[in-house]
Design an enzyme around this catalytic site. Structure first.
Site, PDB file in Angstrom:
ATOM      1  N   TYR A   1      61.201  35.945 -23.407  1.00 30.69           N
ATOM      2  CA  TYR A   1      61.964  34.767 -22.961  1.00 30.69           C
ATOM      3  C   TYR A   1      62.221  34.842 -21.458  1.00 30.69           C
ATOM      4  CZ  TYR A   1      66.113  31.824 -22.238  1.00 30.69           C
ATOM      5  OH  TYR A   1      67.020  30.903 -21.739  1.00 30.69           O
TER       6      TYR A   1
ATOM      7  N   SER B   1      66.661  30.256 -16.138  1.00 31.23           N
ATOM      8  CA  SER B   1      67.724  31.107 -16.692  1.00 31.23           C
ATOM      9  C   SER B   1      67.969  32.290 -15.761  1.00 31.23           C
ATOM     10  CB  SER B   1      67.299  31.627 -18.066  1.00 31.23           C
ATOM     11  OG  SER B   1      68.211  32.617 -18.514  1.00 31.23           O
TER      12      SER B   1
HETATM   13  P1  NAP Z   1      69.739  24.645 -27.625  1.00 25.94           P
HETATM   14  O1  NAP Z   1      71.159  24.288 -27.817  1.00 25.94           O
HETATM   15  O2  NAP Z   1      69.085  25.593 -28.584  1.00 25.94           O
HETATM   16  O3  NAP Z   1      68.874  23.308 -27.533  1.00 25.94           O
HETATM   17  C1  NAP Z   1      67.505  23.384 -27.302  1.00 25.94           C
HETATM   18  C2  NAP Z   1      66.917  21.994 -27.300  1.00 25.94           C
HETATM   19  O4  NAP Z   1      65.528  22.110 -26.970  1.00 25.94           O
HETATM   20  C3  NAP Z   1      66.988  21.304 -28.649  1.00 25.94           C
HETATM   21  O5  NAP Z   1      67.336  19.946 -28.434  1.00 25.94           O
HETATM   22  C4  NAP Z   1      65.562  21.423 -29.200  1.00 25.94           C
HETATM   23  O6  NAP Z   1      65.177  20.339 -30.049  1.00 25.94           O
HETATM   24  C5  NAP Z   1      64.770  21.354 -27.904  1.00 25.94           C
HETATM   25  N1  NAP Z   1      63.420  21.911 -28.002  1.00 25.94           N
HETATM   26  C6  NAP Z   1      63.034  23.189 -28.199  1.00 25.94           C
HETATM   27  N2  NAP Z   1      61.688  23.290 -28.163  1.00 25.94           N
HETATM   28  C7  NAP Z   1      61.225  22.038 -27.946  1.00 25.94           C
HETATM   29  C8  NAP Z   1      59.937  21.479 -27.816  1.00 25.94           C
HETATM   30  N3  NAP Z   1      58.822  22.231 -27.910  1.00 25.94           N
HETATM   31  N4  NAP Z   1      59.823  20.149 -27.589  1.00 25.94           N
HETATM   32  C9  NAP Z   1      60.922  19.376 -27.495  1.00 25.94           C
HETATM   33  N5  NAP Z   1      62.180  19.841 -27.609  1.00 25.94           N
HETATM   34  C10 NAP Z   1      62.323  21.161 -27.851  1.00 25.94           C
HETATM   35  O7  NAP Z   1      69.494  25.310 -26.181  1.00 25.94           O
HETATM   36  P2  NAP Z   1      70.381  25.334 -24.848  1.00 25.94           P
HETATM   37  O8  NAP Z   1      71.177  26.580 -24.869  1.00 25.94           O
HETATM   38  O9  NAP Z   1      71.037  24.023 -24.613  1.00 25.94           O
HETATM   39  O10 NAP Z   1      69.215  25.571 -23.782  1.00 25.94           O
HETATM   40  C11 NAP Z   1      68.689  24.529 -22.997  1.00 25.94           C
HETATM   41  C12 NAP Z   1      67.906  25.184 -21.862  1.00 25.94           C
HETATM   42  O11 NAP Z   1      68.772  26.046 -21.123  1.00 25.94           O
HETATM   43  C13 NAP Z   1      66.760  26.068 -22.354  1.00 25.94           C
HETATM   44  O12 NAP Z   1      65.655  25.927 -21.494  1.00 25.94           O
HETATM   45  C14 NAP Z   1      67.335  27.480 -22.237  1.00 25.94           C
HETATM   46  O13 NAP Z   1      66.354  28.450 -22.079  1.00 25.94           O
HETATM   47  C15 NAP Z   1      68.205  27.329 -21.008  1.00 25.94           C
HETATM   48  N6  NAP Z   1      69.281  28.333 -20.915  1.00 25.94           N
HETATM   49  C16 NAP Z   1      70.256  28.438 -21.846  1.00 25.94           C
HETATM   50  C17 NAP Z   1      71.252  29.395 -21.702  1.00 25.94           C
HETATM   51  C18 NAP Z   1      72.353  29.581 -22.693  1.00 25.94           C
HETATM   52  O14 NAP Z   1      73.128  30.570 -22.552  1.00 25.94           O
HETATM   53  N7  NAP Z   1      72.513  28.704 -23.660  1.00 25.94           N
HETATM   54  C19 NAP Z   1      71.223  30.256 -20.586  1.00 25.94           C
HETATM   55  C20 NAP Z   1      70.204  30.116 -19.662  1.00 25.94           C
HETATM   56  C21 NAP Z   1      69.244  29.146 -19.814  1.00 25.94           C
HETATM   57  P3  NAP Z   1      65.756  20.204 -31.567  1.00 25.94           P
HETATM   58  O15 NAP Z   1      67.216  19.865 -31.387  1.00 25.94           O
HETATM   59  O16 NAP Z   1      64.965  19.121 -32.169  1.00 25.94           O
HETATM   60  O17 NAP Z   1      65.554  21.559 -32.184  1.00 25.94           O
END
Ligand code: NAP
Length: 250
Positions: A159, A145
């Site tokens: 985080y 991130s």
């Molecule tokens: P999201 O929509 O909240 O989705 C998170 C996913 O991770 C869900 O499918 C969840 O499973 C799964 N998950 C969480 N903990 C887990 C575990 N212990 N074992 C297996 N699966 C797990 O998040 P996102 O925004 O797409 O983020 C994806 C990645 O991008 C993350 O690493 C996040 O830190 C990074 N990121 C996001 C942003 C942003 O602005 N969105 C920015 C920078 C980085 P369930 O569906 O079963 O809950």
């Protein structure tokens, strides 16, 4: 569809992981969508991919739990074949607060979900991919991130620090396995429209902050997926230990 390319996408049921699963399936990969608890969301992504003729299996596993990770990888060995790509994407965020309001439970759960999980999945991937161990090579792409550089003050330093650990994991592991046929790279998204911000207590966070982004907009999960795919593909064949920032200039 027959395919000899296999990808595991952790947290592939929602957000960036779901967009990445769609893209890899479109490119001819057999896709494992891992999720932790939201089976409805994962099933929906699987349905979308299979409706388009893709091959996709959902596997529930908590990637912070060692036996779950081992089960995830052995199931993929059995059902899809030799692993070519691991996308370490699963992650969590907790409600915004200052450091002085964080307790050990919060900090530890953040670290095992966002850091231990990437280590365990990388370990299982390296065991399978390394030519030193009889594998055929492969690529690992870590989703970090922009927070690893900003530190996320007043919102979630825990985080941001977990993502700093992922940057270091990327660097160290990329060199450790560089001559074993495995490339390890990383994307650092900025503000992306996904459900994650609701878990941080502010569903509309991207819209609130979009004016401070030089491009004046948040990112789409698909824009992150494209960079992940490039790093996983042969198009980036000389890149390892590399980082792509996807932040709209922030
Ligand atoms: P999201 O929509 O909240 O989705 C998170 C996913 O991770 C869900 O499918 C969840 O499973 C799964 N998950 C969480 N903990 C887990 C575990 N212990 N074992 C297996 N699966 C797990 O998040 P996102 O925004 O797409 O983020 C994806 C990645 O991008 C993350 O690493 C996040 O830190 C990074 N990121 C996001 C942003 C942003 O602005 N969105 C920015 C920078 C980085 P369930 O569906 O079963 O809950």
């Amino acid at each position: 569809m027959s395919t000899d390319k296999v990808v595991i996408i952790t947290g592939g049921g929602r957000g960036i992981g779901a967009a990445t699963a769609e893209l890899f399936a479109m490119k001819g990969f057999a896709v494992c969508i891992n999720y932790k608890s939201n089976s409805d969301a994962a099933t929906e992504v699987v349905r979308s991919i299979t409706n388009k003729g893709g091959l996709c299996v959902p596997i529930q596993a908590d990637c912070s739990v060692e036996e779950d990770v081992v089960r995830l990888f052995t199931t993929v060995d059995r059902e899809l074949g030799a692993l070519s790509v691991l996308v370490n994407n699963a992650g969590i965020i907790r409600p915004q607060c200052r450091l002085e309001d964080m307790d050990a439970d919060r900090i530890n759960s953040l670290l095992i979900n966002n850091v231990t999980s990437y280590f365990l999945c990388s370990r299982e991937a390296v065991k399978r991919m390394s030519i030193r161990r009889g594998g055929q090579g492969g690529t690992i792409v870590n989703v970090s991130s922009g927070a690893s550089k900003s530190g996320s003050p007043n919102e979630y330093i825990d985080y941001a620090s977990s993502k700093g650990a992922i940057d270091t994991l990327t660097k160290g592991l990329s060199i450790e396995v560089a001559d074993e046929g495995i490339r390890v790279n990383c994307v650092r998204p900025g503000l992306i429209y996904t459900g994650m911000h609701a878990d941080g207590g502010e569903p509309d966070r991207v819209n609130r902050l979009k004016d401070v982004i030089p491009m004046k907009r948040g990112g789409a999960p698909k824009e992150v997926a494209e960079a992940i795919y490039w790093l996983a593909s042969e198009k980036s064949s000389f890149a390892t230990g590399s980082f792509i920032d996807l932040t709209g200039g922030l």
